[in-house]
Scaffold this active site. Structure first.
Site, PDB file in Angstrom:
ATOM      1  N   ARG A 159       5.252 -12.942   9.465  1.00 45.04           N
ATOM      2  CA  ARG A 159       5.949 -11.706   9.120  1.00 45.04           C
ATOM      3  C   ARG A 159       7.276 -11.617   9.867  1.00 45.04           C
ATOM      4  NH1 ARG A 159       3.786  -6.767   9.338  1.00 45.04           N
ATOM      5  NH2 ARG A 159       1.811  -7.530   8.582  1.00 45.04           N
ATOM      6  N   GLU A 201       0.868  -1.160   0.000  1.00 43.88           N
ATOM      7  CA  GLU A 201       0.000   0.000   0.000  1.00 43.88           C
ATOM      8  C   GLU A 201       0.917   1.225   0.000  1.00 43.88           C
ATOM      9  OE1 GLU A 201      -2.711   0.468   3.325  1.00 43.88           O
ATOM     10  OE2 GLU A 201      -3.417   2.375   2.508  1.00 43.88           O
ATOM     11  N   LYS A 229       4.253   0.876   9.862  1.00 45.12           N
ATOM     12  CA  LYS A 229       4.394   2.085   9.044  1.00 45.12           C
ATOM     13  C   LYS A 229       3.838   3.299   9.773  1.00 45.12           C
ATOM     14  CE  LYS A 229       3.063   0.102   4.988  1.00 45.12           C
ATOM     15  NZ  LYS A 229       2.615   0.077   3.583  1.00 45.12           N
TER      16      LYS A 229
HETATM   17  P1  ATP Z   1      -0.189  -1.641   6.739  1.00 45.85           P
HETATM   18  O1  ATP Z   1      -1.094  -2.609   6.054  1.00 45.85           O
HETATM   19  O2  ATP Z   1      -0.359  -1.527   8.209  1.00 45.85           O
HETATM   20  O3  ATP Z   1      -0.064  -0.320   6.064  1.00 45.85           O
HETATM   21  P2  ATP Z   1       1.879  -3.432   5.922  1.00 45.85           P
HETATM   22  O4  ATP Z   1       3.225  -3.509   6.552  1.00 45.85           O
HETATM   23  O5  ATP Z   1       1.011  -4.605   5.877  1.00 45.85           O
HETATM   24  O6  ATP Z   1       1.251  -2.222   6.658  1.00 45.85           O
HETATM   25  P3  ATP Z   1       1.686  -3.300   3.059  1.00 45.85           P
HETATM   26  O7  ATP Z   1       2.085  -2.196   2.181  1.00 45.85           O
HETATM   27  O8  ATP Z   1       0.292  -3.755   3.041  1.00 45.85           O
HETATM   28  O9  ATP Z   1       2.090  -2.840   4.496  1.00 45.85           O
HETATM   29  O10 ATP Z   1       2.648  -4.527   2.829  1.00 45.85           O
HETATM   30  C1  ATP Z   1       2.986  -5.007   1.537  1.00 45.85           C
HETATM   31  C2  ATP Z   1       3.371  -6.449   1.611  1.00 45.85           C
HETATM   32  O11 ATP Z   1       4.483  -6.626   2.470  1.00 45.85           O
HETATM   33  C3  ATP Z   1       2.250  -7.281   2.165  1.00 45.85           C
HETATM   34  O12 ATP Z   1       2.115  -8.439   1.342  1.00 45.85           O
HETATM   35  C4  ATP Z   1       2.690  -7.640   3.538  1.00 45.85           C
HETATM   36  O13 ATP Z   1       2.215  -8.895   3.910  1.00 45.85           O
HETATM   37  C5  ATP Z   1       4.206  -7.630   3.424  1.00 45.85           C
HETATM   38  N1  ATP Z   1       4.803  -7.280   4.712  1.00 45.85           N
HETATM   39  C6  ATP Z   1       4.587  -6.174   5.434  1.00 45.85           C
HETATM   40  N2  ATP Z   1       5.268  -6.207   6.593  1.00 45.85           N
HETATM   41  C7  ATP Z   1       5.941  -7.383   6.610  1.00 45.85           C
HETATM   42  C8  ATP Z   1       6.822  -8.014   7.539  1.00 45.85           C
HETATM   43  N3  ATP Z   1       7.149  -7.445   8.696  1.00 45.85           N
HETATM   44  N4  ATP Z   1       7.336  -9.225   7.209  1.00 45.85           N
HETATM   45  C9  ATP Z   1       7.021  -9.796   6.034  1.00 45.85           C
HETATM   46  N5  ATP Z   1       6.203  -9.265   5.118  1.00 45.85           N
HETATM   47  C10 ATP Z   1       5.652  -8.076   5.398  1.00 45.85           C
END
Ligand code: ATP
Ligand code: MG
Length: 568
Positions: free
Chosen positions: A269, A42, A279
């Protein structure tokens, strides 16, 4: 093919449970042997090391099985999303060494498809407009053990729903006054199936569609269908989405236009010690000035790590080392730092730099003379050759390499003692000069001309070798020493305390007057060096001509684990 835009120093990817699933699907002839993964950020912040794990995993699967990877921006929430984030995400994915080719997608590309799909659900009696506010809807959701309450608007006619949804789309209603919900099952044991919200009214311009839309699909209503429309075969995501999977499947089932289904596979994760990964919290650090920006070298962002001097390969190696599992855990940040040292050891040129200078005058060396001493650029890589380092009558050594009254374990320079200056000469301390306050301002030495190159002329031994720079021929530089941003392993998990309470006040120490040998003069921003005996450093983009700024990437040894070892 996804290609690796990095260099030839490759990661050898270990097989994990997701690879096994892909292999099984391939063996069964699923998707006609096609493998298509995606990385779906995102654009509401910069990417961090957790995202790097996901990037390496998704692109890695495609590389391993001759497939492809899409980059998709999940841009369904215009209130938090910006083009700056889109640009930074693309830069970071490329820098890590991955290429999505022409497969760049945005969830917003599918807004019309999603709207049409919502109309189809309404016509089939599977979606309805709810006039209740968000709070009431959430109260009616029930709990995992108690069924929810059906909305009084649940049995509206198809005609009324179509009319109201069109009104929502046309901007006839206020934000928060109505939503579109799926009509599934308010008593489902899976809370996500209890008539989830599909669309909300939001009169915020979108970074790509401008003010074309005033209703936006929820992430859950967009994600699975985007996977489907893009033809994703393996949709890899983190564990919290496991419970969303039945809903994603339900949506794709309602599309009813083929047998193909993206297969969602969940993994744990990455959590990293001494690091936060949310974030929202990272944005708070940036917005409130706790760090200098998203690319502050103390940030766990990919852009911060790049500026700090981490290499793409070291991050990819780390991602491979920690592996992929179904169990939540905490990885040790030392392992990441180990991967960084391992790579920099192979590629970083050795140079000499003095961070805390103490002047040494070599009293029997002629004034105004510069001798060039030959120094090895990288003992790990003989092809890197040698360079010349100027030696002069006045030099600097590290202040802590000298002691006037050395304890028995101190083998470096002291009155009457002889040491080797790396690549130069044996020198012997003859005099200590102090100012009125008693602070040592200069050390006088004599050198042995027969020890040129630092070689013993007669087999006599010295107990230590010091790095040094010419006091007259070296470059003055600012050096920024970084340490962990937090003082506790799990800053986000401290009960009733804010994560910012655990910021490390010494995470940045600026040394404004360091001296580095002149060979670094033309070094490009972000180029890597090992300052002998001190650590790995890289040139910061803040450098200007004549005044370089160096970031310490990592010390040579892991100071934290040494401390831990001491106390145990
Ligand atoms: P949010 O949804 O709270 O904004 P997010 O960290 O999930 O934060 P995204 O941009 O949705 O952010 O993440 C993009 C991809 O990265 C998703 O597929 C997510 O599962 C993966 N991702 C995010 N954080 C992690 C992590 N700590 N370890 C592994 N994969 C991650
Ligand atoms: Mg997310």
């Amino acid at each position: 093919m996804t290609e690796n835009t990095g260099n030839n120093r490759e990661v050898t990817s270990k097989t994990n449970f997701i690879h096994q699933q892909v292999e099984k699907d391939l063996a069964e002839g699923k998707n006609n042997g096609r493998v298509l993964t995606r990385f779906p950020p995102e654009p509401n912040g910069y990417l961090h090391i957790g995202h790097a794990k996901s990037i390496c995993l998704n692109f890695g699967i495609a590389q391993k099985y001759g497939g492809l990877t899409n980059l998709r921006f999940d841009d369904t929430n215009p209130e938090k999303e910006e083009d700056e984030y889109v640009r930074s995400i693309m830069e970071d994915v490329r820098w890590l060494g991955f290429d999505w080719g022409d497969r760049l997608y945005y969830a917003s590309d599918f807004f019309q498809h999603l709207y049409d799909f919502a109309l189809k659900l309404i016509r089939e009696g599977k979606a309805y407009v709810d006039d209740q506010d968000a709070e009431t809807i959430s109260e009616q959701k029930g709990t995992p053990t108690r069924p929810g309450i059906e909305s009084p608007y649940r049995s509206r006619s198809v005609e009324e729903n179509l009319m109201l949804f069109e009104g929502m789309k046309n901007g006839d209603y206020d934000e928060g006054s109505r939503v579109l919900r799926a009509k599934i099952d308010m008593a489902s044991p899976n809370m996500h199936m209890r008539d989830p919200i599909l669309y909300r009214i939001m009169k915020t311009p979108h970074h790509r569609t401008g003010d074309k839309w005033v209703i936006y699909p929820l992430y859950d209503f967009a994600h699975g269908q985007c996977d489907y429309w893009e033809g994703i075969t393996h949709s890899v995501c983190t564990l919290e989405f496991e419970v969303h999977r039945p809903l994603y499947d339900w949506f794709v089932d309602q599309l009813q236009d083929s047998d193909y289904r993206p297969r969602q596979i969940e993994f744990a994760r990455l959590n990293l010690s001494y690091t936060i990964m949310s974030k929202r919290k990272l944005l708070e650090l940036v917005k409130d000035g706790y760090v200098k920006g998203w690319d502050d070298p103390r940030m766990p962002t990919i852009s911060g790590m790049r500026r700090r001097g981490y290499t793409p390969l070291s991050i990819r190696n780390f991602a491979d080392r920690i592996g992929v599992t179904k169990v939540e855990g905490m990885s040790d940040v030392s392992l990441l730092e180990h991967s960084v040292r391992e790579d920099l050891n192979k590629i970083a040129r050795r140079v000499m730099g003095v961070l805390d200078p103490l002047k040494v005058v070599i009293t029997n060396f002629p004034e105004g003379v510069t001798e060039d001493m030959e120094a090895i650029n990288n003992p790990e890589n003989p092809d890197d050759g040698t360079r010349m380092v100027p030696f002069t009558r006045e030099i600097y050594i590290e202040r802590d390499d000298f002691m006037e009254e050395p304890p028995s374990k101190f083998f470096r320079l002291a009155p009457g003692r002889e040491v080797r200056l790396r690549y130069a000469y044996f020198v012997k301390c003859t005099e200590v000069v102090k100012d009125d306050s008693g602070r040592i301002t200069e050390v006088h030495c004599t050198y042995d001309p027969a020890s040129r190159g630092g070689n013993s002329p007669d087999g006599r031994k010295v107990k230590s070798t010091l790095h040094w720079v010419s006091a007259t021929e070296s470059i003055k530089a600012e050096v920024r020493l970084y340490d962990r941003l937090f003082t506790v392993e799990d800053p986000a998990g401290q009960k009733e305390r804010d994560f910012k309470d655990f910021l490390n006040p010494e995470s940045l120490v600026v040394l404004p007057e360091c001296f580095i040998e002149p060979s670094v003069k033309e070094a490009e921003p972000l180029s890597h060096f090992q300052f002998e005996r001190l650590g790995y450093f890289c040139v910061d983009p803040d450098s200007v001509a004549g005044k370089p700024v160096f970031n310490r990437t990592v010390p040579l040894k892991d100071a934290w684990s040494k401390e831990k070892g001491k106390s145990s």
